[in-house]
Enzyme design. Structure first.
Site, PDB file in Angstrom:
ATOM      1  N   ARG A  51      73.389  26.062  12.216  1.00 15.12           N
ATOM      2  CA  ARG A  51      72.927  24.692  12.010  1.00 15.12           C
ATOM      3  C   ARG A  51      71.426  24.654  12.181  1.00 15.12           C
ATOM      4  O   ARG A  51      70.896  25.131  13.189  1.00 15.12           O
ATOM      5  CB  ARG A  51      73.581  23.727  13.008  1.00 15.12           C
ATOM      6  CG  ARG A  51      72.979  22.320  13.024  1.00 15.12           C
ATOM      7  CD  ARG A  51      73.204  21.567  11.735  1.00 15.12           C
ATOM      8  NE  ARG A  51      72.577  20.234  11.783  1.00 15.12           N
ATOM      9  CZ  ARG A  51      72.447  19.443  10.726  1.00 15.12           C
ATOM     10  NH1 ARG A  51      72.874  19.838   9.526  1.00 15.12           N
ATOM     11  NH2 ARG A  51      71.876  18.259  10.836  1.00 15.12           N
ATOM     12  N   CYS A  56      65.276  14.256  16.162  1.00 20.14           N
ATOM     13  CA  CYS A  56      65.357  12.801  15.964  1.00 20.14           C
ATOM     14  C   CYS A  56      65.444  12.196  17.361  1.00 20.14           C
ATOM     15  O   CYS A  56      66.530  11.970  17.883  1.00 20.14           O
ATOM     16  CB  CYS A  56      66.572  12.422  15.120  1.00 20.14           C
ATOM     17  SG  CYS A  56      66.720  10.634  14.861  1.00 20.14           S
ATOM     18  N   CYS A  67      71.332   5.964  12.519  1.00 31.57           N
ATOM     19  CA  CYS A  67      71.453   7.229  11.792  1.00 31.57           C
ATOM     20  C   CYS A  67      72.553   8.055  12.449  1.00 31.57           C
ATOM     21  O   CYS A  67      73.120   7.664  13.467  1.00 31.57           O
ATOM     22  CB  CYS A  67      70.129   7.990  11.766  1.00 31.57           C
ATOM     23  SG  CYS A  67      69.629   8.670  13.375  1.00 31.57           S
ATOM     24  N   ARG A  95      61.686  13.559   9.759  1.00 34.52           N
ATOM     25  CA  ARG A  95      61.857  14.497   8.644  1.00 34.52           C
ATOM     26  C   ARG A  95      60.576  15.293   8.414  1.00 34.52           C
ATOM     27  O   ARG A  95      60.215  15.592   7.273  1.00 34.52           O
ATOM     28  CB  ARG A  95      62.283  13.771   7.361  1.00 34.52           C
ATOM     29  CG  ARG A  95      63.655  13.140   7.434  1.00 34.52           C
ATOM     30  CD  ARG A  95      64.196  12.774   6.063  1.00 34.52           C
ATOM     31  NE  ARG A  95      63.383  11.801   5.364  1.00 34.52           N
ATOM     32  CZ  ARG A  95      63.612  10.482   5.377  1.00 34.52           C
ATOM     33  NH1 ARG A  95      64.651  10.001   6.036  1.00 34.52           N
ATOM     34  NH2 ARG A  95      62.828   9.662   4.715  1.00 34.52           N
ATOM     35  N   THR A 116      64.543   4.027   4.537  1.00 34.02           N
ATOM     36  CA  THR A 116      63.624   5.075   5.023  1.00 34.02           C
ATOM     37  C   THR A 116      62.904   5.777   3.876  1.00 34.02           C
ATOM     38  O   THR A 116      61.748   6.173   4.013  1.00 34.02           O
ATOM     39  CB  THR A 116      64.377   6.100   5.877  1.00 34.02           C
ATOM     40  OG1 THR A 116      65.461   6.648   5.118  1.00 34.02           O
ATOM     41  CG2 THR A 116      64.924   5.461   7.135  1.00 34.02           C
ATOM     42  N   ASP A 128      60.472  13.778   2.381  1.00 34.10           N
ATOM     43  CA  ASP A 128      61.010  14.849   3.233  1.00 34.10           C
ATOM     44  C   ASP A 128      60.069  16.050   3.143  1.00 34.10           C
ATOM     45  O   ASP A 128      60.290  16.966   2.357  1.00 34.10           O
ATOM     46  CB  ASP A 128      62.422  15.243   2.790  1.00 34.10           C
ATOM     47  CG  ASP A 128      63.089  16.207   3.758  1.00 34.10           C
ATOM     48  OD1 ASP A 128      62.398  16.743   4.649  1.00 34.10           O
ATOM     49  OD2 ASP A 128      64.304  16.442   3.631  1.00 34.10           O
ATOM     50  N   ARG A 130      59.559  18.521   5.148  1.00 30.56           N
ATOM     51  CA  ARG A 130      59.887  19.691   5.961  1.00 30.56           C
ATOM     52  C   ARG A 130      59.798  20.981   5.152  1.00 30.56           C
ATOM     53  O   ARG A 130      60.145  21.022   3.976  1.00 30.56           O
ATOM     54  CB  ARG A 130      61.289  19.555   6.549  1.00 30.56           C
ATOM     55  CG  ARG A 130      61.389  18.569   7.681  1.00 30.56           C
ATOM     56  CD  ARG A 130      62.822  18.337   8.100  1.00 30.56           C
ATOM     57  NE  ARG A 130      63.598  17.646   7.070  1.00 30.56           N
ATOM     58  CZ  ARG A 130      64.848  17.235   7.229  1.00 30.56           C
ATOM     59  NH1 ARG A 130      65.473  17.465   8.379  1.00 30.56           N
ATOM     60  NH2 ARG A 130      65.472  16.592   6.249  1.00 30.56           N
TER      61      ARG A 130
END
Length: 201
Positions: A51, A56, A67, A95, A116, A128, A130
């Site tokens: 994972r 957050c 969320c 993010r 968002t 996003d 990332r």
């Protein structure tokens, strides 16, 4: 070219089980650290369950309900500590856009009813931003070249694959709640998340 980093690790005993906590520090700022929990006894060369989660703090620390980030982390920890594998945790909230941007975006949700995605667009920020190069370095350092990735986000799959990690997706099912439903609907309809198992309306 891979970035330089410092690495330290220690034994971890948690409510989920026992493992080893690694920190990979790519710079002097806190968000340059990546944490990795390696469950004891995991065969990292044999397609482990993984994972990748970014921070957050509103949900994971203060338990906000808009969320599913806390529930995703909790479910991932449960599964991985049973089966074995790795949790890779990126200290980049919003993010990857940072806490200030995240809260400004949430404020636009309050004042202008923007989701968002649209709030970030209004702020002139990538929805996003990332990057998963450092995550791929961490996985490679742990000896992982193939993994089964717990995710609903195709950008994570593509991000790891673009840096040489072979990925098989494992769906991460979190039931929607009344409060999280708008956020999850935005993820699916505007950000391409694979959430077909949810009844989002």
């Amino acid at each position: 070219m891979p970035e330089a980093y410092e690495h330290a690790s220690c034994f971890l005993k948690s409510h989920y089980g026992e493992g080893r906590l690694h920190v990979y520090s790519f710079g002097k700022h806190e968000e340059d650290n990546i944490l990795c929990i390696e469950v004891r006894g995991t065969d990292l060369a044999s397609n482990p369950l993984v994972r990748v989660q970014s921070a957050c703090y509103t949900a994971e620390i203060f338990r906000s309900t808009d969320c599913d980030c806390h529930e995703q982390l909790h479910e991932s920890l449960k599964q991985i500590f049973v089966e074995g594998g790795l949790i890779v945790y990126m200290l980049c909230d919003g993010r990857g856009a940072g806490l200030l941007t995240k809260v400004r975006g949430l404020a636009l949700g309050d004042s202008d009813q923007l989701d968002t995605h649209d709030a970030y667009v209004r702020l002139g920020v990538e929805t996003d931003p990332r990057d998963y190069a450092r995550v791929a370095q961490v996985l490679s350092h742990r000896g992982v070249q193939n993994c089964r990735l717990l995710t609903n986000n195709p950008r994570k799959i593509g991000g790891l694959e673009s840096h040489g990690i072979a990925v098989t997706r494992v769906e991460l099912e979190i039931p929607a709640t009344h409060n999280s439903l708008p956020y999850l609907r935005t993820k699916r309809t505007k950000m391409g998340h694979l959430l077909d198992h949810l009844k989002l309306g």
